[in-house]
Enzyme design. Structure first.
Site, PDB file in Angstrom:
ATOM      1  N   TYR A 178      -2.325   0.165  10.507  1.00 46.55           N
ATOM      2  CA  TYR A 178      -2.387  -0.326   9.108  1.00 46.55           C
ATOM      3  C   TYR A 178      -0.850   0.062   8.722  1.00 46.55           C
ATOM      4  CZ  TYR A 178      -3.734  -0.788   4.328  1.00 46.55           C
ATOM      5  OH  TYR A 178      -3.705  -1.317   3.140  1.00 46.55           O
ATOM      6  N   SER A 187       0.780  -1.281   0.024  1.00 44.30           N
ATOM      7  CA  SER A 187      -0.037  -0.055   0.266  1.00 44.30           C
ATOM      8  C   SER A 187       0.953   1.164   0.116  1.00 44.30           C
ATOM      9  CB  SER A 187      -0.956   0.050   1.058  1.00 44.30           C
ATOM     10  OG  SER A 187      -1.461   1.325   1.433  1.00 44.30           O
TER      11      SER A 187
END
Length: 229
Positions: A144, A131
């Site tokens: 995250y 990501s």
């Protein structure tokens, strides 16, 4: 005909990759959290088979696999499943950290460990769909981003360790992509969600297949994919 093991094939980027590989006749092995989900996934991709393991509980993946036949050879292992839950560090409890670290980092590490013998046979490839948060962490993305920064470290270490065995390792860093996860993120941010605002999962799938199909005289180590508008 190549054989690919895919996590997260039920939606988003994982589904787009699975569709493309299935359409060209490759063999798919799809990770499912339970038998019922396995039946759903194999119905979507006729001729595929499911391996049942709950990635949210990485301590039990090895036990789950001990009750199922594993592939003798594997051309690629595609880590695409992920989970996100936003919140400031001041408010995040251990449960939230564990959920994201387990599924986004520890499960890929354990799954890779278990599949390495099969990958070594075919001098295969491991792809970690990371990501943008794996490169830069922003406010309320702490848990995250930590899991994704760790995933980058896992990929880099694995690449160095497995190069003598001919295994290629690629990290893909998509920007915001039109997936159910993105819809959840926008809700947590208190913002509206319009799929047209974000990268199409098919575009990310194209970059993943490019890395897989690259001739063996080269490898893609890190690949960032950003919105074009």
């Amino acid at each position: 005909m190549a054989t690919h093991l895919i996590t997260g094939a039920g939606s988003g980027i994982g589904a787009a990759v699975a569709r493309r590989l299935h359409a060209r006749g490759d063999d798919l092995i799809l990770i499912a959290r339970d038998a019922a989900r396995g039946k759903e996934l194999t119905a979507l991709f006729p001729g595929s088979r499911a391996l049942v393991a709950d990635l949210a509980d990485p301590d039990r993946i090895s036990w789950a696999f001990s009750h199922q036949p594993l592939p003798d050879r594997l051309d690629s292992l595609l880590h695409i499943a992920g989970v996100v839950d936003l919140g400031p560090v001041a408010e995040l409890r251990p449960k939230t950290w564990h959920q994201q670290l387990n599924l986004n980092l520890i499960a890929p590490a354990e799954l890779t460990r278990l599949m390495l013998p099969s990958l070594r046979v075919s001098r295969g490839q491991v792809v970690f769909v990371n990501s943008g948060a794996g490169l830069t962490a922003h406010a309320e993305w702490g848990a995250y981003a930590a899991s994704k920064h760790g995933l980058r470290a896992l990929a880099d270490s694995l690449r160095a360790e497995e190069k003598p065995n001919g295994i290629r390792v690629t990290s893909v860093y998509p920007g915001r992509t039109a997936t159910p996860m993105q819809a959840k993120v926008r809700s947590q941010e208190g913002e509206s969600y319009d799929a047209a605002d974000w990268i199409d999962p098919e575009s990310v799938a194209t970059t993943i297949l490019m890395a897989l199909d690259l001739p063996r005289d080269a490898e893609v180590n890190d690949l960032s994919v950003r919105p074009g508008r």
